[in-house]
Design a protein around this motif. Sequence first.
Motif, PDB file in Angstrom:
ATOM      1  N   SER A  19       8.868  10.730   4.089  1.00 61.32           N
ATOM      2  CA  SER A  19       7.893  11.327   3.163  1.00 61.32           C
ATOM      3  C   SER A  19       7.834  12.843   3.319  1.00 61.32           C
ATOM      4  O   SER A  19       7.787  13.581   2.326  1.00 61.32           O
ATOM      5  CB  SER A  19       6.509  10.719   3.415  1.00 61.32           C
ATOM      6  OG  SER A  19       6.522   9.333   3.202  1.00 61.32           O
ATOM      7  N   ALA A  28      11.353   0.008   6.326  1.00 61.62           N
ATOM      8  CA  ALA A  28      10.744   0.019   7.658  1.00 61.62           C
ATOM      9  C   ALA A  28      10.324  -1.380   8.089  1.00 61.62           C
ATOM     10  O   ALA A  28      10.455  -1.740   9.261  1.00 61.62           O
ATOM     11  CB  ALA A  28       9.538   0.963   7.677  1.00 61.62           C
ATOM     12  N   THR A  39       8.004   6.723  -0.778  1.00 60.06           N
ATOM     13  CA  THR A  39       7.222   6.173   0.336  1.00 60.06           C
ATOM     14  C   THR A  39       7.283   4.649   0.340  1.00 60.06           C
ATOM     15  O   THR A  39       7.422   4.020   1.404  1.00 60.06           O
ATOM     16  CB  THR A  39       5.761   6.630   0.232  1.00 60.06           C
ATOM     17  OG1 THR A  39       5.723   8.065   0.215  1.00 60.06           O
ATOM     18  CG2 THR A  39       4.949   6.129   1.413  1.00 60.06           C
ATOM     19  N   GLN A  97      11.581   6.217   8.590  1.00 61.85           N
ATOM     20  CA  GLN A  97      11.465   5.801   7.193  1.00 61.85           C
ATOM     21  C   GLN A  97      10.044   5.868   6.660  1.00 61.85           C
ATOM     22  O   GLN A  97       9.857   5.778   5.443  1.00 61.85           O
ATOM     23  CB  GLN A  97      12.022   4.383   7.042  1.00 61.85           C
ATOM     24  CG  GLN A  97      13.512   4.293   7.290  1.00 61.85           C
ATOM     25  CD  GLN A  97      14.021   2.866   7.357  1.00 61.85           C
ATOM     26  OE1 GLN A  97      13.301   1.928   7.039  1.00 61.85           O
ATOM     27  NE2 GLN A  97      15.265   2.695   7.774  1.00 61.85           N
ATOM     28  N   THR A  98       9.080   5.988   7.524  1.00 62.04           N
ATOM     29  CA  THR A  98       7.687   6.083   7.056  1.00 62.04           C
ATOM     30  C   THR A  98       7.151   7.513   7.160  1.00 62.04           C
ATOM     31  O   THR A  98       6.571   8.033   6.206  1.00 62.04           O
ATOM     32  CB  THR A  98       6.779   5.145   7.867  1.00 62.04           C
ATOM     33  OG1 THR A  98       6.960   5.375   9.270  1.00 62.04           O
ATOM     34  CG2 THR A  98       7.106   3.695   7.566  1.00 62.04           C
ATOM     35  N   LEU A 147       8.739   2.139   3.185  1.00 57.93           N
ATOM     36  CA  LEU A 147       7.973   1.062   3.823  1.00 57.93           C
ATOM     37  C   LEU A 147       8.737  -0.253   3.789  1.00 57.93           C
ATOM     38  O   LEU A 147       8.721  -1.027   4.751  1.00 57.93           O
ATOM     39  CB  LEU A 147       6.617   0.905   3.123  1.00 57.93           C
ATOM     40  CG  LEU A 147       5.588   2.007   3.388  1.00 57.93           C
ATOM     41  CD1 LEU A 147       4.365   1.825   2.488  1.00 57.93           C
ATOM     42  CD2 LEU A 147       5.166   1.990   4.849  1.00 57.93           C
TER      43      LEU A 147
END
Length: 430
Positions: free
Chosen positions: A245, A108, A101, A240-241, A105
């Motif tokens: 996940s 992102a 994660t 990507q966020t 971030l």
Amino acid sequence: MLTVLHETFPHHTFLMNGLIQGVKGFLSFLSAPLIGALSDAWGRKYFLLLTVFFTCVPIPLMRISPWWYFAMISVSGIFSVTFSVIFAYVADVTQEHERTTAYGLVSATFAASLVASPAIGAYLSATYGDSLVVLVAMLVAVVDICFILLAVPESLPEKIRPASWGSSISWAQADPFASLKKVRKDPTVLPICVTVLLSYLPEAGQYSSFFLYLRQIIGFGSVSIAAFIAVVGILSIIAQTVFLSILMRSIGNKNTVLLGLGFQIFQLAWYGFGSQSWMMWAAGAVAAMSSITFPAISALVSRNAEADQQGVVQGIITGVRGLCNGLGPALYGFIFFLFHVELNELLPDNTSEIKTKQNHSDERAIIPGPPFLVGACIVLLAFLVALFIPENNKASSTKKHSNSISRSLSHNLDQSNEEDIEPLLQDSSV
């Protein structure tokens, strides 16, 4: 930057672009293991400050002296390894299950800057001129450096650092080719590095020429290109966020890498065969999903490295990407040249669409973007290599090691009952 590049080198513009990016990428490849190893020993903050500073130093030279600007851009490759330090920093301050994660971030926020900056730059350039664009970029760089200096804490624990500077750094750690030899012997890191090489090579080439390709061959104007970057960037942030996940929890780390590579193959093939604007927009949405690959690979590498080796392994991965940043633009420029796709001219926005239609009417080639199709084939090889990446390699070895420690510890505890000696002081291996 493309405008300054074309004004400085009016003939063979993309050949010079490939040369500049090639020198920068090769220097990044040479320096990444050294900076990663030094950050493992001396701390992340100073090297984060160093890499960001030297990455931003060439910006004002764009208006002062373009020749010096491109020379400094090439030389700045020595310090253009910010991501390896950042990912090592993230590994220092997160637990293993949180890293995917966190890496998402980081990627992102990088995508978020790509969403805002082209639109801001295009607006400032059209309204106030290019000099203000360079000035704003300088101010942002200064704010970034001040933020690192004043607000970012050191992440590397004091107990991991050596007692004296330079005591734990050897030439073997700094030599990029020695690092590659070590990689060859590691059954986990080797296929990961080959996967990064084969997947990022076409991506680096795409970054160097894609927006000019959109403008000259497909017919996008400056506003359309800024909108394209913004939409793809926003979708990349979501991928990507949110999706990263979910995918990591549901299908696992390795399968997430494979899925990202599959999206990249589809995206590049679509770019290669696409000849209409709507095709580029659709392929851009697929490209956003392919952006999950690198944070997933970084998490996979981090899980298979010890705490004091995070900077080294991330430095090796960043070094491979740096090598691709040199080879990719040259590869794409050479393929464009072979297929007689002319990218040397910068046409005005208002003539772009007309010229594009003329090019399509006279076009003999079946494939509008041959380098992208070649890139899809290269990423297909990366997909096949990624199939052989073992998952949770460190986890199993750690489990075996902890079991042996437990057995040794219990044995020493039995001895201590008889001899009344502290077991941890008696057995140094524990």
